[in-house]
Design a protein around this motif. Structure first.
Motif, PDB file in Angstrom:
ATOM      1  N   TYR A 117      -1.522   2.392  12.172  1.00  0.00           N
ATOM      2  CA  TYR A 117      -0.640   2.934  13.178  1.00  0.00           C
ATOM      3  C   TYR A 117      -1.676   3.402  14.340  1.00  0.00           C
ATOM      4  N   ARG A 118      -1.263   3.511  15.662  1.00  0.00           N
ATOM      5  CA  ARG A 118      -2.077   3.924  16.531  1.00  0.00           C
ATOM      6  C   ARG A 118      -3.138   3.097  17.316  1.00  0.00           C
ATOM      7  N   GLN A 119      -3.207   3.049  18.486  1.00  0.00           N
ATOM      8  CA  GLN A 119      -4.050   2.143  19.202  1.00  0.00           C
ATOM      9  C   GLN A 119      -5.626   2.636  18.829  1.00  0.00           C
ATOM     10  N   GLY A 120      -6.481   1.781  18.323  1.00  0.00           N
ATOM     11  CA  GLY A 120      -7.695   2.122  17.855  1.00  0.00           C
ATOM     12  C   GLY A 120      -8.010   2.109  16.388  1.00  0.00           C
ATOM     13  N   LYS A 121      -6.891   2.329  15.708  1.00  0.00           N
ATOM     14  CA  LYS A 121      -6.857   2.230  14.175  1.00  0.00           C
ATOM     15  C   LYS A 121      -6.588   0.949  13.606  1.00  0.00           C
ATOM     16  N   LYS A 122      -6.727   0.818  12.337  1.00  0.00           N
ATOM     17  CA  LYS A 122      -6.711  -0.414  11.572  1.00  0.00           C
ATOM     18  C   LYS A 122      -5.821  -0.474  10.400  1.00  0.00           C
ATOM     19  N   VAL A 123      -5.650  -1.468   9.678  1.00  0.00           N
ATOM     20  CA  VAL A 123      -5.013  -1.310   8.636  1.00  0.00           C
ATOM     21  C   VAL A 123      -5.539  -0.557   7.573  1.00  0.00           C
ATOM     22  N   MET A 124      -5.261   0.630   6.873  1.00  0.00           N
ATOM     23  CA  MET A 124      -5.988   1.656   6.195  1.00  0.00           C
ATOM     24  C   MET A 124      -4.860   2.202   5.046  1.00  0.00           C
ATOM     25  N   ILE A 125      -5.713   2.842   4.173  1.00  0.00           N
ATOM     26  CA  ILE A 125      -5.236   3.954   3.273  1.00  0.00           C
ATOM     27  C   ILE A 125      -5.334   5.156   3.517  1.00  0.00           C
ATOM     28  N   SER A 126      -4.207   5.992   3.765  1.00  0.00           N
ATOM     29  CA  SER A 126      -4.239   7.379   4.057  1.00  0.00           C
ATOM     30  C   SER A 126      -3.575   8.217   2.749  1.00  0.00           C
ATOM     31  N   GLU A 127      -3.969   9.654   2.949  1.00  0.00           N
ATOM     32  CA  GLU A 127      -3.497  10.211   1.815  1.00  0.00           C
ATOM     33  C   GLU A 127      -2.199  10.805   2.512  1.00  0.00           C
ATOM     34  N   LEU A 128      -1.269  10.981   1.454  1.00  0.00           N
ATOM     35  CA  LEU A 128       0.233  11.184   1.841  1.00  0.00           C
ATOM     36  C   LEU A 128      -0.061  13.161   1.851  1.00  0.00           C
ATOM     37  N   ASN A 129      -0.809  13.512   2.989  1.00  0.00           N
ATOM     38  CA  ASN A 129      -1.114  14.919   3.224  1.00  0.00           C
ATOM     39  C   ASN A 129       0.104  15.573   3.823  1.00  0.00           C
ATOM     40  N   SER A 130      -0.125  16.912   4.243  1.00  0.00           N
ATOM     41  CA  SER A 130       1.009  17.584   4.991  1.00  0.00           C
ATOM     42  C   SER A 130       1.278  16.978   6.135  1.00  0.00           C
ATOM     43  N   HIS A 131       0.501  16.367   6.947  1.00  0.00           N
ATOM     44  CA  HIS A 131       0.770  15.736   8.155  1.00  0.00           C
ATOM     45  C   HIS A 131       2.050  14.540   8.164  1.00  0.00           C
ATOM     46  N   TRP A 132       1.653  13.906   7.131  1.00  0.00           N
ATOM     47  CA  TRP A 132       2.805  12.656   6.667  1.00  0.00           C
ATOM     48  C   TRP A 132       4.040  13.442   6.193  1.00  0.00           C
ATOM     49  N   LYS A 133       3.847  14.325   5.346  1.00  0.00           N
ATOM     50  CA  LYS A 133       5.059  15.120   4.693  1.00  0.00           C
ATOM     51  C   LYS A 133       5.760  15.580   5.682  1.00  0.00           C
ATOM     52  N   GLN A 134       5.252  16.329   6.577  1.00  0.00           N
ATOM     53  CA  GLN A 134       6.169  17.132   7.745  1.00  0.00           C
ATOM     54  C   GLN A 134       6.692  16.005   8.582  1.00  0.00           C
ATOM     55  N   SER A 135       6.344  14.736   8.706  1.00  0.00           N
ATOM     56  CA  SER A 135       6.599  13.748   9.382  1.00  0.00           C
ATOM     57  C   SER A 135       7.617  12.770   8.718  1.00  0.00           C
ATOM     58  N   PHE A 136       7.864  13.308   7.438  1.00  0.00           N
ATOM     59  CA  PHE A 136       8.742  12.162   6.635  1.00  0.00           C
ATOM     60  C   PHE A 136      10.237  12.230   6.984  1.00  0.00           C
ATOM     61  N   ILE A 137      10.789  11.272   7.166  1.00  0.00           N
ATOM     62  CA  ILE A 137      12.166  11.026   7.425  1.00  0.00           C
ATOM     63  C   ILE A 137      12.953  10.488   6.175  1.00  0.00           C
ATOM     64  N   GLY A 138      12.461   9.613   5.206  1.00  0.00           N
ATOM     65  CA  GLY A 138      13.144   9.072   4.200  1.00  0.00           C
ATOM     66  C   GLY A 138      12.385   7.870   3.490  1.00  0.00           C
ATOM     67  N   ALA A 139      12.975   7.499   2.207  1.00  0.00           N
ATOM     68  CA  ALA A 139      12.261   6.388   1.592  1.00  0.00           C
ATOM     69  C   ALA A 139      13.059   5.454   1.028  1.00  0.00           C
ATOM     70  N   LYS A 140      12.521   3.994   1.136  1.00  0.00           N
ATOM     71  CA  LYS A 140      13.645   3.113   0.973  1.00  0.00           C
ATOM     72  C   LYS A 140      12.956   2.101  -0.507  1.00  0.00           C
ATOM     73  N   ARG A 141      13.774   1.975  -1.417  1.00  0.00           N
ATOM     74  CA  ARG A 141      13.298   0.958  -2.184  1.00  0.00           C
ATOM     75  C   ARG A 141      13.822  -0.659  -1.912  1.00  0.00           C
ATOM     76  N   VAL A 142      13.034  -1.546  -1.949  1.00  0.00           N
ATOM     77  CA  VAL A 142      13.540  -2.943  -1.796  1.00  0.00           C
ATOM     78  C   VAL A 142      13.040  -3.856  -2.608  1.00  0.00           C
ATOM     79  N   VAL A 143      12.195  -3.089  -3.779  1.00  0.00           N
ATOM     80  CA  VAL A 143      11.763  -3.969  -4.889  1.00  0.00           C
ATOM     81  C   VAL A 143      12.252  -3.242  -5.999  1.00  0.00           C
ATOM     82  N   GLY A 144      12.854  -4.061  -6.762  1.00  0.00           N
ATOM     83  CA  GLY A 144      13.218  -3.464  -8.243  1.00  0.00           C
ATOM     84  C   GLY A 144      14.391  -2.443  -7.952  1.00  0.00           C
ATOM     85  N   LYS A 145      14.626  -1.368  -9.036  1.00  0.00           N
ATOM     86  CA  LYS A 145      15.961  -0.832  -9.287  1.00  0.00           C
ATOM     87  C   LYS A 145      15.420   0.709  -9.089  1.00  0.00           C
ATOM     88  N   PRO A 146      16.257   1.519  -8.444  1.00  0.00           N
ATOM     89  CA  PRO A 146      15.830   2.880  -8.299  1.00  0.00           C
ATOM     90  C   PRO A 146      15.848   3.615  -9.776  1.00  0.00           C
TER      91      PRO A 146
END
Length: 133
Positions: free
Chosen positions: A104-133
Motif C-alpha cells: 500500500y501507499r506510494q514508496g512502500k513495497k510488498v510487506m508483512i504488517s502486524e494487524l495492529n490497532s491502526h488496521w483493526k480500526q480501518s477494518f471493513i470485513g473479511a472474505k474467505r475464497v479458499v476452503g469452507k468457513p
C-alpha cells in the motif's frame, strides 16, 4: 494446505514496489488489489481486479474467525466517509499470527504488517475464497 500455497506465492514478492493502478498480471510493481489478484490467479483462483470488486466474492467471515488465506478489507483516510462498497480502499491477505501480507501507499513495497490497532480500526470485513468457513 492450499491457503499456505497462496501465501508462499505472495512471500516470493516481498520488496516488490507499490504503484497505484499497476498493470494486471505482471510482477514488476503491484497495488494492493493487483497483488492479491495475481497471487490467487497463479494458484488457480480468479478474482476481480480492484478491492471493491474482490469484496463481493467469497464467504463473509467475522474478524474473530479469520484464518490463513482470508482476504481482509479496510477503509482509508480518503474513503472512510463514503458509504457501502466505496468505503473499501485496501485489501490484504491474512497470513496467521496476527499478520497480513500486502502492499500500500506510494514508496512502500510488498510487506508483512502486524494487524495492529491502526488496521483493526480501518477494518471493513473479511472474505474467505479458499476452503469452507
Amino acid at each position: 494446505m492450499f491457503a499456505q500455497q497462496i501465501i508462499s506465492t505472495g512471500l516470493q514478492y516481498l520488496g516488490t514496489p507499490y504503484l497505484f493502478n499497476s498493470l494486471t498480471y505482471q510482477t514488476d510493481t503491484f497495488d494492493c488489489s493487483s497483488f492479491i489478484q495475481y497471487i490467487f490467479r497463479v494458484n488457480g483462483i480468479l478474482l476481480p481486479r480492484n478491492s471493491r470488486q474482490q469484496f463481493i466474492v467469497g464467504v463473509p467471515i467475522s474478524f474473530k474467525k479469520i484464518k490463513k488465506g482470508d482476504l481482509l478489507f479496510f477503509t482509508t483516510k480518503s474513503r472512510k466517509i463514503r458509504l457501502g462498497l466505496s468505503r473499501i480502499g485496501h485489501v490484504a491477505i491474512y497470513i496467521g499470527q496476527g499478520r497480513i501480507l500486502h502492499t500500500y501507499r506510494q514508496g512502500k513495497k510488498v510487506m508483512i504488517s502486524e494487524l495492529n490497532s491502526h488496521w483493526k480500526q480501518s477494518f471493513i470485513g473479511a472474505k474467505r475464497v479458499v476452503g469452507k468457513p
